[in-house]
Design a protein around this motif. Structure first.
Motif, PDB file in Angstrom:
ATOM      1  N   ARG A   1      24.786  60.430  39.088  1.00  0.00           N
ATOM      2  CA  ARG A   1      25.580  59.901  37.989  1.00  0.00           C
ATOM      3  C   ARG A   1      27.045  59.991  38.346  1.00  0.00           C
TER       4      ARG A   1
ATOM      5  N   ARG B   1      31.043  58.829  36.509  1.00  0.00           N
ATOM      6  CA  ARG B   1      31.728  58.235  35.367  1.00  0.00           C
ATOM      7  C   ARG B   1      33.150  57.865  35.767  1.00  0.00           C
TER       8      ARG B   1
ATOM      9  N   GLU C   1      30.076  53.918  33.396  1.00  0.00           N
ATOM     10  CA  GLU C   1      29.201  55.041  33.705  1.00  0.00           C
ATOM     11  C   GLU C   1      28.054  54.517  34.564  1.00  0.00           C
TER      12      GLU C   1
ATOM     13  N   THR D   1      24.671  55.289  37.074  1.00  0.00           N
ATOM     14  CA  THR D   1      23.610  56.199  37.500  1.00  0.00           C
ATOM     15  C   THR D   1      22.902  55.550  38.671  1.00  0.00           C
TER      16      THR D   1
END
Length: 139
Positions: A28, A30, A35, A37
């Motif tokens: 992940r 950000r 964001e 993943t």
């Protein structure tokens, strides 16, 4: 950041302190308005690790198609062999690091699947693999 322990042909992903999940690699990252993943798998045999993953963008903003916008960084706990054949869009960035371009992603979008094979120095019986996102600001 997510960590996957790769032992032989098995993979275990640790998701932020939650119980391990067998057979998947998750990471992940950000950014200011995005964001990301990473979902996929890894397998190891004889000092070679085959990793395949797909970036997923959960928004809210888009990710531009720029090599500097978003890059996934893969870090191994063991050094990589000196010579590597990496796919287009990926580059070695140190003794244990490879960076791969994510490409453009709309909010809620799924990117192209990325696959790479790396050779480790020697033939360790296990290795830890960390995924995280590096943003143009150096995040």
């Amino acid at each position: 950041m997510r960590v996957a322990a790769v032992c032989g042909a098995a993979v275990v992903a640790v998701v932020g302190g939650v119980a391990p999940v067998t057979g998947a690699v998750e990471g992940r990252g950000r950014g200011p308005e995005a964001e990301l993943t990473y979902h996929g798998s890894a397998a190891m045999s004889g000092g070679r690790v085959h990793v395949r993953f797909t970036p997923h963008h959960h928004g809210p903003g888009g990710v531009p198609d720029s090599t500097a916008a978003a890059t996934v960084r893969l870090r191994w706990s063991e050094p990589l062999a000196d010579r590597q054949e990496l796919p287009q869009g990926c580059a070695r960035a140190g003794e244990r690091v490879v960076w791969c371009r994510v490409g453009a992603l709309d909010a809620g979008g799924v990117g192209e699947s990325l696959g790479l094979r790396v050779r480790l120095r020697g033939a360790p019986s296990e290795v830890l693999l960390e995924f995280d996102t590096v943003w143009s600001g150096g995040g």
